[in-house]
Motif scaffolding. Structure first.
Motif, PDB file in Angstrom:
ATOM      1  N   GLY A  39      62.958  52.831  17.394  1.00 34.81           N
ATOM      2  CA  GLY A  39      63.893  53.728  16.730  1.00 34.81           C
ATOM      3  C   GLY A  39      63.521  55.186  16.859  1.00 34.81           C
ATOM      4  O   GLY A  39      64.048  56.023  16.114  1.00 34.81           O
ATOM      5  N   ALA A  40      62.652  55.528  17.795  1.00 37.43           N
ATOM      6  CA  ALA A  40      62.227  56.922  17.961  1.00 37.43           C
ATOM      7  C   ALA A  40      63.373  57.783  18.474  1.00 37.43           C
ATOM      8  O   ALA A  40      64.252  57.324  19.204  1.00 37.43           O
ATOM      9  N   ARG A  41      63.352  59.055  18.112  1.00 41.48           N
ATOM     10  CA  ARG A  41      64.307  60.003  18.678  1.00 41.48           C
ATOM     11  C   ARG A  41      63.840  60.382  20.073  1.00 41.48           C
ATOM     12  O   ARG A  41      62.667  60.665  20.287  1.00 41.48           O
ATOM     13  N   ILE A  42      64.731  60.396  21.037  1.00 44.11           N
ATOM     14  CA  ILE A  42      64.382  60.684  22.424  1.00 44.11           C
ATOM     15  C   ILE A  42      65.297  61.768  22.967  1.00 44.11           C
ATOM     16  O   ILE A  42      66.405  61.991  22.454  1.00 44.11           O
ATOM     17  N   ASP A  43      64.867  62.464  24.023  1.00 44.15           N
ATOM     18  CA  ASP A  43      65.688  63.527  24.599  1.00 44.15           C
ATOM     19  C   ASP A  43      65.862  63.349  26.099  1.00 44.15           C
ATOM     20  O   ASP A  43      65.991  64.318  26.833  1.00 44.15           O
ATOM     21  N   PHE A  44      65.872  62.100  26.578  1.00 45.73           N
ATOM     22  CA  PHE A  44      66.160  61.840  27.985  1.00 45.73           C
ATOM     23  C   PHE A  44      67.301  60.830  28.076  1.00 45.73           C
ATOM     24  O   PHE A  44      67.624  60.142  27.099  1.00 45.73           O
ATOM     25  N   THR A  45      67.905  60.744  29.237  1.00 48.12           N
ATOM     26  CA  THR A  45      69.080  59.886  29.409  1.00 48.12           C
ATOM     27  C   THR A  45      68.824  58.698  30.332  1.00 48.12           C
ATOM     28  O   THR A  45      69.579  57.730  30.297  1.00 48.12           O
ATOM     29  N   ARG A  46      67.789  58.770  31.152  1.00 50.92           N
ATOM     30  CA  ARG A  46      67.410  57.655  32.022  1.00 50.92           C
ATOM     31  C   ARG A  46      65.913  57.731  32.293  1.00 50.92           C
ATOM     32  O   ARG A  46      65.331  58.809  32.249  1.00 50.92           O
ATOM     33  N   HIS A  47      65.313  56.586  32.604  1.00 52.43           N
ATOM     34  CA  HIS A  47      63.930  56.600  33.067  1.00 52.43           C
ATOM     35  C   HIS A  47      63.674  55.368  33.923  1.00 52.43           C
ATOM     36  O   HIS A  47      64.310  54.325  33.739  1.00 52.43           O
ATOM     37  N   ILE A  48      62.756  55.504  34.841  1.00 50.72           N
ATOM     38  CA  ILE A  48      62.281  54.373  35.638  1.00 50.72           C
ATOM     39  C   ILE A  48      60.815  54.609  35.968  1.00 50.72           C
ATOM     40  O   ILE A  48      60.433  55.687  36.443  1.00 50.72           O
ATOM     41  N   GLY A  49      59.992  53.653  35.638  1.00 51.83           N
ATOM     42  CA  GLY A  49      58.562  53.801  35.854  1.00 51.83           C
ATOM     43  C   GLY A  49      58.147  53.400  37.252  1.00 51.83           C
ATOM     44  O   GLY A  49      58.783  52.543  37.891  1.00 51.83           O
ATOM     45  N   VAL A  50      57.075  54.005  37.729  1.00 53.51           N
ATOM     46  CA  VAL A  50      56.470  53.577  38.992  1.00 53.51           C
ATOM     47  C   VAL A  50      55.842  52.209  38.732  1.00 53.51           C
ATOM     48  O   VAL A  50      54.982  52.093  37.847  1.00 53.51           O
ATOM     49  N   PRO A  51      56.272  51.154  39.442  1.00 49.56           N
ATOM     50  CA  PRO A  51      55.768  49.808  39.139  1.00 49.56           C
ATOM     51  C   PRO A  51      54.242  49.754  39.099  1.00 49.56           C
ATOM     52  O   PRO A  51      53.573  50.278  39.990  1.00 49.56           O
ATOM     53  N   PHE A  52      53.719  49.146  38.046  1.00 51.20           N
ATOM     54  CA  PHE A  52      52.293  48.959  37.795  1.00 51.20           C
ATOM     55  C   PHE A  52      51.570  50.252  37.409  1.00 51.20           C
ATOM     56  O   PHE A  52      50.384  50.213  37.091  1.00 51.20           O
ATOM     57  N   PHE A  53      52.254  51.387  37.417  1.00 48.28           N
ATOM     58  CA  PHE A  53      51.583  52.650  37.109  1.00 48.28           C
ATOM     59  C   PHE A  53      52.281  53.457  36.018  1.00 48.28           C
ATOM     60  O   PHE A  53      51.851  54.558  35.704  1.00 48.28           O
ATOM     61  N   SER A  54      53.354  52.935  35.439  1.00 53.98           N
ATOM     62  CA  SER A  54      54.040  53.723  34.415  1.00 53.98           C
ATOM     63  C   SER A  54      53.254  53.767  33.114  1.00 53.98           C
ATOM     64  O   SER A  54      53.412  54.688  32.312  1.00 53.98           O
ATOM     65  N   GLN A  55      52.408  52.761  32.871  1.00 43.59           N
ATOM     66  CA  GLN A  55      51.472  52.828  31.742  1.00 43.59           C
ATOM     67  C   GLN A  55      50.258  51.957  32.029  1.00 43.59           C
ATOM     68  O   GLN A  55      50.381  50.755  32.268  1.00 43.59           O
ATOM     69  N   ILE A  56      49.108  52.574  32.005  1.00 43.83           N
ATOM     70  CA  ILE A  56      47.825  51.871  32.082  1.00 43.83           C
ATOM     71  C   ILE A  56      47.048  52.260  30.830  1.00 43.83           C
ATOM     72  O   ILE A  56      46.748  53.435  30.613  1.00 43.83           O
ATOM     73  N   HIS A  57      46.758  51.274  30.020  1.00 45.50           N
ATOM     74  CA  HIS A  57      46.067  51.534  28.745  1.00 45.50           C
ATOM     75  C   HIS A  57      44.792  50.695  28.682  1.00 45.50           C
ATOM     76  O   HIS A  57      44.815  49.486  28.920  1.00 45.50           O
ATOM     77  N   LEU A  58      43.684  51.348  28.348  1.00 43.75           N
ATOM     78  CA  LEU A  58      42.390  50.678  28.218  1.00 43.75           C
ATOM     79  C   LEU A  58      41.754  51.106  26.905  1.00 43.75           C
ATOM     80  O   LEU A  58      41.722  52.302  26.576  1.00 43.75           O
ATOM     81  N   PHE A  59      41.247  50.136  26.155  1.00 43.39           N
ATOM     82  CA  PHE A  59      40.585  50.442  24.890  1.00 43.39           C
ATOM     83  C   PHE A  59      39.446  49.460  24.655  1.00 43.39           C
ATOM     84  O   PHE A  59      39.577  48.256  24.915  1.00 43.39           O
ATOM     85  N   ALA A  60      38.317  49.953  24.172  1.00 38.19           N
ATOM     86  CA  ALA A  60      37.207  49.106  23.741  1.00 38.19           C
ATOM     87  C   ALA A  60      36.566  49.765  22.535  1.00 38.19           C
ATOM     88  O   ALA A  60      36.438  51.000  22.471  1.00 38.19           O
ATOM     89  N   GLY A  61      36.186  48.956  21.544  1.00 38.75           N
ATOM     90  CA  GLY A  61      35.602  49.531  20.346  1.00 38.75           C
ATOM     91  C   GLY A  61      34.719  48.558  19.595  1.00 38.75           C
ATOM     92  O   GLY A  61      34.873  47.345  19.703  1.00 38.75           O
ATOM     93  N   SER A  62      33.786  49.115  18.834  1.00 40.84           N
ATOM     94  CA  SER A  62      32.887  48.336  17.984  1.00 40.84           C
ATOM     95  C   SER A  62      32.692  49.107  16.694  1.00 40.84           C
ATOM     96  O   SER A  62      32.363  50.297  16.720  1.00 40.84           O
ATOM     97  N   SER A  63      32.897  48.434  15.564  1.00 39.16           N
ATOM     98  CA  SER A  63      32.807  49.139  14.285  1.00 39.16           C
ATOM     99  C   SER A  63      31.385  49.224  13.744  1.00 39.16           C
ATOM    100  O   SER A  63      31.113  50.020  12.859  1.00 39.16           O
TER     101      SER A  63
END
Length: 469
Positions: A39-63
């Motif tokens: 439900g976020a407000r957006i200001d674009f009308t179209r998008h297309i990601g580069v396959p396999f590269f539109s989002q790469i997310h890595l996370f590691a953590g220890s409390s």
């Protein structure tokens, strides 16, 4: 009435929030904001990601511990360091790894008010609590813990690899309210979980008994569920490389399925001030194929071996004390392997925030400015979280977001969560015509020495974003 409902919904989210991905949340010119809040407000009308590269997310953590705490290059003995860590860390401390790779991402505006987005991403999520009591028992033994319980409930972990197919709608109700939802189909690749274990081990003194101490295991009930693992284990000649290849072959069509939804809204209280909230992955995975369960259960107590020394002739064998003890142990503490189907909840994610804008931009060429005022400076605070087996983890992030030009923006953030109280983050997004690149790194202080860092997080992506038809 609508305002009261939204306010109640927002407050309810504050009660169960935790660390998530704050650097891209509320970034209205990135499609990834729709993955966190449909439900976020957006200001674009179209998008297309580069396959396999539109989002790469890595996370590691220890409390509770870092690599430096164990492997520090000093004169101390590693066993002493481990012993000190085990004394300080609790069964509520945890370790987490998350990876997300966006395979396909696209969307387009269907009308003045409706935006449709869809895509595919692969996700790995591992979360494990520190099994303090079993670890202390294994490392130090029970000599210093007479009369104390070692709880098997400390064994608590969950891990999964899956592919997610999703489609969402973002609807602008009016100039104040935007709502959205996303439907998800989960395709399971691998799962292992053990979250509801019971039982204790204790050693007690027995004055006047047959021995000085009695060892007891009571109410043992430990269960490990797996899917996508049995076939790898049973295949002859299976190696790590072959196992990885097999898991990759399941990437698009796994053996188990699940369903889930994301829901969210954004409400602009005034032209400058807005509030929003969202939930992600309200869903279930149904594990029915390639399932294997490992169960350990029972109760047992022993005062130890009581050897006798009768006179034996040459044809008599000694009493097989150990075999007798082992037989009694197997009769009372049993293990079995089954193939029962099971269901797991996906780790539910929460986000809620408020944002205040200053420095209103006047851009005659921006046809959206009459519908959505643009502010060059954005100040906000995000409450975020993930629900875990022992309850949600918590986090809060304050940020300053600057739209330098129509094609470049950055965000600096400071956060605190159950991993660290000094989490500085930086995000930048730039666009060359319609081609966009973004990079976000959280806990930047930890990057100076990863061995001492409690967390490390990195996101980046390449895509095409269009602002007009």
């Amino acid at each position: 009435m609508r305002k009261i409902f939204l306010l109640v919904l927002l407050i309810s989210f504050f009660k169960g929030l935790s660390q998530n991905r704050p650097l891209l949340y509320n970034v209205d010119d990135l499609p990834q904001a729709l993955l966190q809040n449909p439900g976020a407000r957006i200001d674009f009308t179209r998008h297309i990601g580069v396959p396999f590269f539109s989002q790469i997310h890595l996370f590691a953590g220890s409390s509770g511990v870092t690599a430096y705490d164990v492997f520090a290059d000093n004169d101390g003995d590693v066993n002493d360091r481990v012993r000190n860590i085990m004394r300080d860390i609790t069964s509520g401390d945890f370790f987490s790894v998350n990876e997300q790779l966006e395979v396909l991402s696209l969307g387009w505006k269907m009308s003045d008010r409706l935006y449709f987005s869809t895509g595919i991403y692969q996700e790995l999520d591992i979360f494990a609590y520190f099994p303090k009591d079993p670890a202390v028992l294994a490392f130090e033994g029970n000599a210093s813990y007479i009369g104390q319980d070692f709880r098997f409930s400390d064994v608590n972990f969950a891990g999964e690899v899956l592919t997610v197919y999703h489609a969402g709608l973002n609807y602008k109700v009016d100039n104040q309210l935007t709502v959205g939802g996303r439907f998800k189909l989960y395709s399971g690749i691998f799962n292992a979980e053990s979250t509801s274990n019971e039982g204790v081990f204790r050693t007690v003194e027995t004055p006047g008994g047959p021995n000085f101490y009695r060892h007891e295991v009571s109410g043992l009930n430990v269960r490990v569920n797996t899917s996508g693992y049995a076939s790898l284990k049973e295949e002859e000649g299976m190696t790590v490389d072959k196992a990885v290849a097999e898991l990759l072959s399941r990437s698009f069509f796994g053996q188990n399925v699940g369903l889930g939804v994301d829901l969210g809204f954004n409400y602009r209280v005034t032209e400058q001030f807005s509030v929003n909230a969202a939930i992600q992955d309200l869903g279930l995975m149904f594990h029915q194929k390639d399932v294997e369960n490992y169960n350990y259960f029972g109760s047992f107590q022993t005062d130890g071996l009581e050897p006798l020394f009768p006179e034996l002739d040459e044809n008599e064998a000694t009493i097989p004390y150990w075999d007798v003890f082992e037989e009694k142990l197997d009769q009372n503490l049993q293990d079995e392997t089954t193939n029962n189907t099971y269901t797991t909840w996906r780790p539910l994610k929460f986000n809620a925030s408020f944002q205040f804008g200053t420095g209103k931009s006047i851009l005659p060429c921006d046809y959206l400015i009459s519908k959505k005022p643009r502010f060059m400076n954005l100040f906000g605070m995000i409450f975020s979280g993930v629900n875990r087996p022992k309850g949600p983890t918590y986090g809060v992030t304050a940020y300053y977001d600057r739209k330098v030009t129509d094609n470049f923006r950055f965000r600096v953030a400071y956060g605190a969560d159950e991993y660290t109280l000094t989490k500085f983050g930086l995000m930048m997004s730039t666009r060359l015509k319609n081609f966009n690149f973004y990079l976000a790194a959280n806990d930047i202080i930890g990057y100076t020495n990863l061995a001492k860092a409690n967390t490390a997080s990195l996101q980046l992506g390449l895509q095409f974003i269009f602002k007009d038809l």
